[in-house]
Write a protein that holds these residues in place. Structure first.
Motif, PDB file in Angstrom:
ATOM      1  N   ALA A   1     -24.161   1.359  38.897  1.00 48.45           N
ATOM      2  CA  ALA A   1     -23.381   0.308  38.634  1.00 48.45           C
ATOM      3  C   ALA A   1     -22.236   0.083  39.557  1.00 48.45           C
ATOM      4  O   ALA A   1     -21.880  -1.001  39.835  1.00 48.45           O
ATOM      5  CB  ALA A   1     -23.116  -0.031  37.335  1.00 48.45           C
ATOM      6  N   LEU A   2     -21.517   1.447  39.642  1.00 48.48           N
ATOM      7  CA  LEU A   2     -20.162   1.268  40.354  1.00 48.48           C
ATOM      8  C   LEU A   2     -20.099   1.389  42.005  1.00 48.48           C
ATOM      9  O   LEU A   2     -19.330   0.977  42.533  1.00 48.48           O
ATOM     10  CB  LEU A   2     -19.192   2.255  39.780  1.00 48.48           C
TER      11      LEU A   2
ATOM     12  N   THR B   1     -13.604   8.718  33.959  1.00 51.23           N
ATOM     13  CA  THR B   1     -14.120  10.263  34.273  1.00 51.23           C
ATOM     14  C   THR B   1     -14.315  10.453  35.545  1.00 51.23           C
ATOM     15  O   THR B   1     -14.241   9.556  36.510  1.00 51.23           O
ATOM     16  CB  THR B   1     -15.462  10.256  33.377  1.00 51.23           C
ATOM     17  N   ASP B   2     -15.073  11.463  35.919  1.00 47.98           N
ATOM     18  CA  ASP B   2     -15.309  11.891  37.243  1.00 47.98           C
ATOM     19  C   ASP B   2     -16.761  11.709  37.627  1.00 47.98           C
ATOM     20  O   ASP B   2     -17.342  12.141  38.427  1.00 47.98           O
ATOM     21  CB  ASP B   2     -14.942  13.149  37.455  1.00 47.98           C
ATOM     22  N   VAL B   3     -17.486  10.614  36.952  1.00 48.17           N
ATOM     23  CA  VAL B   3     -18.927  10.074  37.261  1.00 48.17           C
ATOM     24  C   VAL B   3     -18.982   9.750  38.558  1.00 48.17           C
ATOM     25  O   VAL B   3     -19.933  10.033  39.366  1.00 48.17           O
ATOM     26  CB  VAL B   3     -19.112   9.043  36.167  1.00 48.17           C
ATOM     27  N   VAL B   4     -17.795   8.971  39.016  1.00 53.11           N
ATOM     28  CA  VAL B   4     -17.876   8.559  40.561  1.00 53.11           C
ATOM     29  C   VAL B   4     -16.736   9.278  41.188  1.00 53.11           C
ATOM     30  O   VAL B   4     -15.706   9.017  41.019  1.00 53.11           O
ATOM     31  CB  VAL B   4     -17.963   7.037  40.820  1.00 53.11           C
TER      32      VAL B   4
ATOM     33  N   ALA C   1     -18.330   2.752  48.350  1.00 55.51           N
ATOM     34  CA  ALA C   1     -18.769   1.507  47.780  1.00 55.51           C
ATOM     35  C   ALA C   1     -17.866   0.210  48.118  1.00 55.51           C
ATOM     36  O   ALA C   1     -18.258  -0.954  48.390  1.00 55.51           O
ATOM     37  CB  ALA C   1     -18.769   1.567  46.301  1.00 55.51           C
ATOM     38  N   ARG C   2     -16.527   0.409  48.125  1.00 58.43           N
ATOM     39  CA  ARG C   2     -15.578  -0.817  48.770  1.00 58.43           C
ATOM     40  C   ARG C   2     -15.615  -0.987  50.182  1.00 58.43           C
ATOM     41  O   ARG C   2     -15.884  -2.156  50.445  1.00 58.43           O
ATOM     42  CB  ARG C   2     -14.240  -0.154  48.509  1.00 58.43           C
TER      43      ARG C   2
ATOM     44  N   LEU D   1     -18.139  -4.838  54.121  1.00 62.16           N
ATOM     45  CA  LEU D   1     -19.273  -4.956  55.349  1.00 62.16           C
ATOM     46  C   LEU D   1     -20.219  -5.945  54.929  1.00 62.16           C
ATOM     47  O   LEU D   1     -20.707  -6.601  55.527  1.00 62.16           O
ATOM     48  CB  LEU D   1     -19.936  -3.445  55.733  1.00 62.16           C
ATOM     49  N   ARG D   2     -20.668  -5.739  53.506  1.00 64.23           N
ATOM     50  CA  ARG D   2     -21.632  -6.878  52.997  1.00 64.23           C
ATOM     51  C   ARG D   2     -21.079  -8.194  53.305  1.00 64.23           C
ATOM     52  O   ARG D   2     -21.616  -9.392  53.717  1.00 64.23           O
ATOM     53  CB  ARG D   2     -22.141  -6.555  51.728  1.00 64.23           C
ATOM     54  N   ARG D   3     -19.701  -8.457  52.733  1.00 68.38           N
ATOM     55  CA  ARG D   3     -18.878  -9.733  52.841  1.00 68.38           C
ATOM     56  C   ARG D   3     -19.027 -10.099  54.237  1.00 68.38           C
ATOM     57  O   ARG D   3     -19.284 -11.261  54.674  1.00 68.38           O
ATOM     58  CB  ARG D   3     -17.614  -9.494  52.455  1.00 68.38           C
ATOM     59  N   GLU D   4     -18.384  -9.173  55.258  1.00 67.00           N
ATOM     60  CA  GLU D   4     -18.319  -9.638  56.529  1.00 67.00           C
ATOM     61  C   GLU D   4     -19.896 -10.105  57.155  1.00 67.00           C
ATOM     62  O   GLU D   4     -19.924 -10.850  57.908  1.00 67.00           O
ATOM     63  CB  GLU D   4     -17.855  -8.404  57.315  1.00 67.00           C
ATOM     64  N   ASN D   5     -20.761  -9.267  56.979  1.00 63.78           N
ATOM     65  CA  ASN D   5     -22.151  -9.836  57.310  1.00 63.78           C
ATOM     66  C   ASN D   5     -22.414 -11.057  56.899  1.00 63.78           C
ATOM     67  O   ASN D   5     -23.019 -11.869  57.446  1.00 63.78           O
ATOM     68  CB  ASN D   5     -22.969  -8.312  57.015  1.00 63.78           C
TER      69      ASN D   5
END
Length: 84
Positions: free
Chosen positions: A17-18, A48-51, A59-60, A65-69
Protein backbone atom coordinates in the motif's frame (compact mmCIF):
# COMPACT_ATOMS: atom_id res chain seq x y z
CA UNK A 1 -15.86 -12.43 12.32
CA UNK A 2 -12.45 -11.78 10.74
CA UNK A 3 -10.48 -14.18 8.61
CA UNK A 4 -7.47 -14.12 10.94
CA UNK A 5 -4.84 -12.74 8.58
CA UNK A 6 -1.29 -13.36 9.72
CA UNK A 7 0.91 -10.52 10.88
CA UNK A 8 3.21 -11.23 7.92
CA UNK A 9 0.27 -10.80 5.52
CA UNK A 10 -0.64 -7.50 7.19
CA UNK A 11 2.93 -6.21 6.95
CA UNK A 12 3.14 -7.18 3.29
CA UNK A 13 -0.17 -5.46 2.63
CA UNK A 14 1.10 -2.28 4.30
CA UNK A 15 4.35 -2.41 2.33
CA UNK A 16 2.42 -2.79 -0.93
CA UNK A 17 0.00 0.00 0.00
CA UNK A 18 2.82 2.41 0.82
CA UNK A 19 5.22 1.64 -2.04
CA UNK A 20 3.31 0.28 -5.05
CA UNK A 21 1.88 3.52 -6.37
CA UNK A 22 -1.57 1.93 -6.43
CA UNK A 23 -4.47 3.44 -4.58
CA UNK A 24 -5.35 1.85 -1.28
CA UNK A 25 -8.69 0.83 -2.79
CA UNK A 26 -6.85 -1.08 -5.54
CA UNK A 27 -4.53 -2.77 -3.06
CA UNK A 28 -7.42 -3.71 -0.77
CA UNK A 29 -9.41 -5.15 -3.69
CA UNK A 30 -6.39 -7.05 -5.02
CA UNK A 31 -5.71 -8.58 -1.61
CA UNK A 32 -9.33 -9.30 -0.81
CA UNK A 33 -9.53 -7.13 2.28
CA UNK A 34 -11.72 -4.17 3.12
CA UNK A 35 -10.42 -0.66 2.57
CA UNK A 36 -11.04 0.28 6.19
CA UNK A 37 -9.13 -2.81 7.31
CA UNK A 38 -6.15 -1.92 5.13
CA UNK A 39 -6.23 1.67 6.44
CA UNK A 40 -6.19 0.36 10.03
CA UNK A 41 -3.18 -1.83 9.23
CA UNK A 42 -1.34 1.09 7.62
CA UNK A 43 -2.04 3.27 10.64
CA UNK A 44 -0.88 0.53 13.03
CA UNK A 45 2.34 -0.18 11.11
CA UNK A 46 3.19 3.34 9.94
CA UNK A 47 5.94 3.89 12.52
CA UNK A 48 7.46 0.41 12.22
CA UNK A 49 10.19 -0.80 9.90
CA UNK A 50 7.75 -2.50 7.50
CA UNK A 51 8.99 -0.19 4.75
CA UNK A 52 12.66 0.67 4.69
CA UNK A 53 13.75 4.28 4.13
CA UNK A 54 15.16 3.24 0.76
CA UNK A 55 11.80 1.79 -0.28
CA UNK A 56 10.02 4.96 0.84
CA UNK A 57 12.43 7.07 -1.21
CA UNK A 58 11.94 4.85 -4.26
CA UNK A 59 8.17 5.09 -3.86
CA UNK A 60 8.38 8.91 -3.71
CA UNK A 61 10.61 8.97 -6.77
CA UNK A 62 8.27 6.62 -8.66
CA UNK A 63 5.30 8.83 -7.83
CA UNK A 64 7.17 11.92 -9.05
CA UNK A 65 8.12 10.14 -12.29
CA UNK A 66 4.54 8.96 -12.82
CA UNK A 67 3.32 12.55 -12.37
CA UNK A 68 5.91 13.88 -14.83
CA UNK A 69 5.04 11.13 -17.32
CA UNK A 70 1.33 11.96 -17.08
CA UNK A 71 2.04 15.66 -17.72
CA UNK A 72 4.25 14.87 -20.70
CA UNK A 73 1.56 12.62 -22.20
CA UNK A 74 -1.04 15.35 -21.76
CA UNK A 75 1.27 17.87 -23.46
CA UNK A 76 1.92 15.43 -26.30
CA UNK A 77 -1.79 14.84 -26.78
CA UNK A 78 -2.42 18.59 -26.94
CA UNK A 79 0.24 18.96 -29.62
CA UNK A 80 -1.28 16.09 -31.63
CA UNK A 81 -4.65 17.86 -31.89
CA UNK A 82 -5.20 19.62 -35.19
CA UNK A 83 -5.38 23.42 -35.05
CA UNK A 84 -8.86 24.83 -34.76
Amino acid sequence: MGTGRTDEFRKDAVRIALTSGLTRRQVADDLGVGLSTLNKWVTAHRDTDVVSPEDRELARENEQLRRENRILKEERDILKKPPV
